[in-house]
Design a protein around this motif. Structure first.
Motif, PDB file in Angstrom:
ATOM      1  N   LEU A 168       0.805  -1.213   0.000  1.00  0.00           N
ATOM      2  CA  LEU A 168       0.000   0.000   0.000  1.00  0.00           C
ATOM      3  C   LEU A 168       0.847   1.275   0.000  1.00  0.00           C
ATOM      4  N   MET A 169       2.032   1.211   0.576  1.00  0.00           N
ATOM      5  CA  MET A 169       2.894   2.387   0.693  1.00  0.00           C
ATOM      6  C   MET A 169       4.291   2.039   0.175  1.00  0.00           C
ATOM      7  N   PRO A 170       4.519   2.181  -1.118  1.00  0.00           N
ATOM      8  CA  PRO A 170       5.841   1.842  -1.655  1.00  0.00           C
ATOM      9  C   PRO A 170       6.936   2.688  -0.989  1.00  0.00           C
ATOM     10  N   LEU A 171       8.064   2.043  -0.709  1.00  0.00           N
ATOM     11  CA  LEU A 171       9.183   2.721  -0.083  1.00  0.00           C
ATOM     12  C   LEU A 171      10.184   3.169  -1.138  1.00  0.00           C
ATOM     13  N   SER A 172      10.927   4.203  -0.808  1.00  0.00           N
ATOM     14  CA  SER A 172      12.000   4.613  -1.709  1.00  0.00           C
ATOM     15  C   SER A 172      13.086   3.548  -1.700  1.00  0.00           C
ATOM     16  N   ASP A 173      13.914   3.540  -2.723  1.00  0.00           N
ATOM     17  CA  ASP A 173      14.993   2.563  -2.794  1.00  0.00           C
ATOM     18  C   ASP A 173      15.920   2.686  -1.599  1.00  0.00           C
ATOM     19  N   ARG A 174      16.183   3.898  -1.168  1.00  0.00           N
ATOM     20  CA  ARG A 174      17.082   4.116  -0.037  1.00  0.00           C
ATOM     21  C   ARG A 174      16.540   3.465   1.243  1.00  0.00           C
ATOM     22  N   VAL A 175      15.273   3.656   1.511  1.00  0.00           N
ATOM     23  CA  VAL A 175      14.666   3.071   2.709  1.00  0.00           C
ATOM     24  C   VAL A 175      14.606   1.557   2.583  1.00  0.00           C
ATOM     25  N   ALA A 176      14.248   1.061   1.421  1.00  0.00           N
ATOM     26  CA  ALA A 176      14.164  -0.387   1.216  1.00  0.00           C
ATOM     27  C   ALA A 176      15.524  -1.050   1.406  1.00  0.00           C
TER      28      ALA A 176
END
Length: 75
Positions: A20-28
């Motif tokens: 539901l809430m895609p994360l940025s690549d950095r956070v992932a």
């Protein structure tokens, strides 16, 4: 008891939130590094206890396999 069910529920809830809430690549990547480190530390404490009862081959094989999976899935 209930601890296993709570952890399983948390994993499913985390998956649903990620959908539901895609994360940025950095956070992932930060979260992936945290989880990978936690898995390695947990495995190290069980597979490499003090003394000669440890199973280094099992630990090293698991570490190499886990690294290969992470590298394969991140590209």
């Amino acid at each position: 008891g209930w601890g296993r069910h709570a952890l399983a529920g948390a994993a499913i809830a985390g998956w649903a939130v990620a959908l539901l809430m895609p994360l940025s690549d950095r956070v992932a990547h930060t979260l992936l590094g945290f989880v990978a480190g936690a898995v390695m530390m947990n495995t190290a404490t069980s597979e490499l206890p003090a003394g000669k009862e440890g199973r280094f081959f099992a630990f090293a094989t698991g570490g190499v396999a886990y690294t290969a999976i992470l590298l394969h899935t991140s590209h």
